[in-house]
Design an enzyme around this catalytic site. Structure first.
Site, PDB file in Angstrom:
ATOM      1  N   GLU A 154       1.713  -0.395  -4.900  1.00 22.81           N
ATOM      2  CA  GLU A 154       0.752   0.643  -5.270  1.00 22.81           C
ATOM      3  C   GLU A 154       1.384   2.025  -5.170  1.00 22.81           C
ATOM      4  O   GLU A 154       1.787   2.455  -4.082  1.00 22.81           O
ATOM      5  CB  GLU A 154      -0.466   0.617  -4.334  1.00 22.81           C
ATOM      6  CG  GLU A 154      -1.545   1.595  -4.757  1.00 22.81           C
ATOM      7  CD  GLU A 154      -2.213   2.349  -3.609  1.00 22.81           C
ATOM      8  OE1 GLU A 154      -1.597   2.530  -2.540  1.00 22.81           O
ATOM      9  OE2 GLU A 154      -3.358   2.762  -3.807  1.00 22.81           O
TER      10      GLU A 154
ATOM     11  N   ASP B 129       0.805  -1.217   0.000  1.00 23.23           N
ATOM     12  CA  ASP B 129       0.000   0.000   0.000  1.00 23.23           C
ATOM     13  C   ASP B 129       0.845   1.277   0.000  1.00 23.23           C
ATOM     14  O   ASP B 129       1.843   1.363   0.730  1.00 23.23           O
ATOM     15  CB  ASP B 129      -0.858  -0.017   1.277  1.00 23.23           C
ATOM     16  CG  ASP B 129      -1.806   1.152   1.377  1.00 23.23           C
ATOM     17  OD1 ASP B 129      -2.813   1.138   0.669  1.00 23.23           O
ATOM     18  OD2 ASP B 129      -1.547   2.085   2.180  1.00 23.23           O
TER      19      ASP B 129
HETATM   20  C1  NOJ Z   1      -4.300   3.186  -0.698  1.00 20.97           C
HETATM   21  C2  NOJ Z   1      -5.476   2.329  -0.359  1.00 20.97           C
HETATM   22  O1  NOJ Z   1      -5.849   1.600  -1.504  1.00 20.97           O
HETATM   23  C3  NOJ Z   1      -6.553   3.257   0.135  1.00 20.97           C
HETATM   24  O2  NOJ Z   1      -7.788   2.614   0.251  1.00 20.97           O
HETATM   25  C4  NOJ Z   1      -6.097   3.850   1.442  1.00 20.97           C
HETATM   26  O3  NOJ Z   1      -7.025   4.818   1.857  1.00 20.97           O
HETATM   27  C5  NOJ Z   1      -4.726   4.525   1.302  1.00 20.97           C
HETATM   28  N1  NOJ Z   1      -3.803   3.784   0.518  1.00 20.97           N
HETATM   29  C6  NOJ Z   1      -4.106   4.715   2.648  1.00 20.97           C
HETATM   30  O4  NOJ Z   1      -3.712   3.478   3.197  1.00 20.97           O
END
Ligand code: NOJ
Ligand code: MG
Length: 579
Positions: free
Chosen positions: A294, A220
């Site tokens: 991500e 993440d």
């Molecule tokens: C990316 C995640 O996909 C999202 O849902 C989240 O709010 C943020 N990162 C923070 O962790």
């Protein structure tokens, strides 16, 4: 004799290690809260997922990625983690998780977990200890003093940084008497990656879940791990410059150009180190461990995650289908988007295609219901990993969520009951549509689920589509099955826009039948002559026919005359082997 035994040993060991599964994996993203509620509390859970694993196997998925399932106060629905080693009680228990793992294993489905390294919850033990300055924990988070206004004496945040979810990214903590950084909600304090102990703690989290047999991680918000080092800016965190994006105000994330809080050079090294750690598990557990990162960033930054000449890296999520393809994109533009990733990706690396996730408007809403089959087919037919967000296989669209029902902090933080929906991620997080019963069969209870079910569930649901040969689901399943052919796994790729509205994707592998995806984006039927694809054998058979196609599965077609109805996505295979 000795040599023979040694060779036999090496061969057996090599065949026992599955090194390649991930390179063509079809991965299903499950948002556990909204997938299947087995105990009737209106919230999806692990046992619900376990119940549905046979369906996922049947559809053709190789792996599932679970959005966070860990203990959390759920301010950001599990992306704010209290304890990385505990399961959130509303999702189940560690026993439930182990059962899920064993059922998945028996079905041949791999389990990939969400790893959230940038921040914990402010309820985590580490944060509580750090706030109290307990020895060893002092620097676990991004603590700093505020700035005192010389006139009023008021203490203000250290600089102008803004949270992704609006307003200052700094929050004052009374226990510590300092501010801490939170790139996301107030309850998500950023960890300090300049602390070796933090780095080691977070590696231990990976080891914990790998020891339980998971097949890898989705990482993440990886490009937020580091912020500019005050050492280089006179001891202060530097202000970020204004972006100049019209219509933005200082509380908006988009108001600033995030040159000091994103994509810092130190980030990539951490990713390569995690890759090394995952690699240690390959011989131990006999399979490659996948890592998908991500980051919404520039293409040049994304490519760095893949690795260097000497270091292995991750698969950076390719978000170009989400960001660069719209309802009105034509065949030329879509071809360009595909070619761009394939061009920039370092040779020998694995591509990936993402058609949706829990942060983005659904494909059917973003790109239109009449492009659902086309986009699913593209992701599954192109080389590399394909990721499908739950519900995209049946063409779910965004739900309409009132301000009262809104739960997403990104929308709540707008404080705007009129325009909140522009920021809300709730519409793509509504419960999965299993059937046309109350709550779309999501919950065993007829009470209100945590988010309302989207209104169109009576017509758009799995039960309906599973029995309908002409449905998004059947099309998806047919494409998923052809995806397993050697040609789609390994074949060469050719992308052609025959016109503004017709896109043709060809995969060819010598000695195997060719596979061809044809998309008609226009409102008119077209008869195509594909003779210019010289290497493609002439006789074709339809292997998957989208909901808008008149030519049915099984039909014989000649490459000199392929009929595609308006909005038809058609998958064909050559009768003879290529080439
Ligand atoms: C990316 C995640 O996909 C999202 O849902 C989240 O709010 C943020 N990162 C923070 O962790
Ligand atoms: Mg950070």
């Amino acid at each position: 004799m000795r040599v023979a035994i040694l060779l036999l040993f090496v061969a057996t060991a090599a065949s026992a290690v599955d090194l390649d599964w991930w390179k063509t994996a079809l991965i299903y993203q499950i948002y556990p809260r909204s997938f299947k509620d087995s105990d009737g509390d209106g919230i999806g859970d692990l046992n619900g997922i376990t119940q549905k694993l046979p369906y996922l196997k049947e559809t053709g998925f190789d792996a599932i990625w679970l959005s966070p399932i860990y203990l959390s106060p759920m301010y950001d629905f599990g992306y704010d983690i209290t304890d990385y080693r505990q399961i959130a009680p509303e999702y189940g228990t560690m026993e439930d998780f182990k059962k899920l793992m064993s059922v998945a294993k028996s079905l041949g489905i791999r389990v990939v977990l969400d790893y959230v390294p940038n921040h914990t919850s402010n309820e985590s033990d580490w944060f509580v200890r750090s706030a109290r300055r307990e020895p060893g924990y002092e620097d676990y988070y991004m603590w700093t003093d505020g700035v005192t206004d010389p006139e009023t004496g008021d203490v203000k945040p250290p600089n102008n940084w803004v949270s992704n979810f609006r307003k200052s990214a700094w929050e004052f903590n009374k226990v510590r008497g300092q501010y801490y950084l939170h790139q996301f909600v107030i309850g998500q304090p950023d960890l300090n990656y300049r602390s070796d102990r933090v780095q080691e703690e977070m590696k231990n989290v990976l080891r914990f879940w790998l020891d339980l047999g998971v097949s890898g991680f989705r990482v993440d918000a990886v490009n937020r791990l580091y912020e500019a080092d005050p050492k280089n800016y006179g001891g202060r965190y530097p202000d970020e410059p204004v972006s100049g994006i019209p219509g933005t105000v200082p509380d908006d994330y988009e108001y600033l150009d995030h040159i000091y809080t994103q994509d810092m050079d130190e980030t990539y090294e951490v990713v390569y180190n995690w890759r090394d750690l995952l690699d240690e598990y390959i011989p131990k557990q006999g399979e490659y461990k996948i890592m998908m990162t991500e980051a919404y960033s520039t293409l040049n930054n994304m490519i760095r995650y893949y690795g260097t000449k000497t270091r292995n890296g991750s698969i950076p999520f390719n978000f170009s289908f989400l960001g660069d393809i719209t309802k009105s994109s034509n065949a030329w533009e879509i071809k360009t988007v595909i070619d761009k990733w394939m061009t920039y990706m370092p040779s020998g690396k694995t591509a990936n295609w993402v058609n949706g996730n829990h942060d983005q408007s659904r494909m059917g809403t973003r790109q239109g219901v009449d492009r659902v089959d086309a986009m699913n087919m593209l992701a599954l037919l192109l080389p590399g990993v394909a990721i499908t967000y739950q519900g995209e296989e049946i063409g779910m669209t965004d739900g309409e969520i009132s301000w009262e029902d809104t739960r997403d902090p990104q929308a709540c933080n707008t404080d705007d009951p009129i325009n909140y929906y522009k920021k809300s991620r709730d519409p793509c997080r509504t419960p999965y549509h299993w059937d046309n019963s109350t709550n779309a069969g999501f919950s065993s209870n007829s009470g209100k689920p945590w988010l309302p079910v989207a209104e169109n569930y009576r017509s758009v649901n799995l039960a309906e589509q599973i029995n309908d040969p002409k449905s998004h689901y059947q099309f998806y399943k047919d494409v998923a099955s052809v995806r397993k052919s050697p040609t789609v796994r390994d074949g060469d790729l050719d992308t052609r826009a025959l016109s503004e509205s017709v896109l043709v994707i060809t995969r060819l592998l010598p000695g195997s039948p060719g596979v061809l995806g044809v998309v008609n984006l226009s409102d008119e039927a077209q008869d195509l002559d594909l003779s210019s694809l010289h290497l493609l054998p002439a006789q074709l058979r339809v292997v998957a026919s989208g909901v808008d196609c008149s030519v049915e599965k099984g039909a014989a077609v000649s490459k000199s005359n392929v009929h595609v109805s308006a909005h038809c996505a058609l998958l064909l295979q050559t009768v003879d082997n290529c080439c």
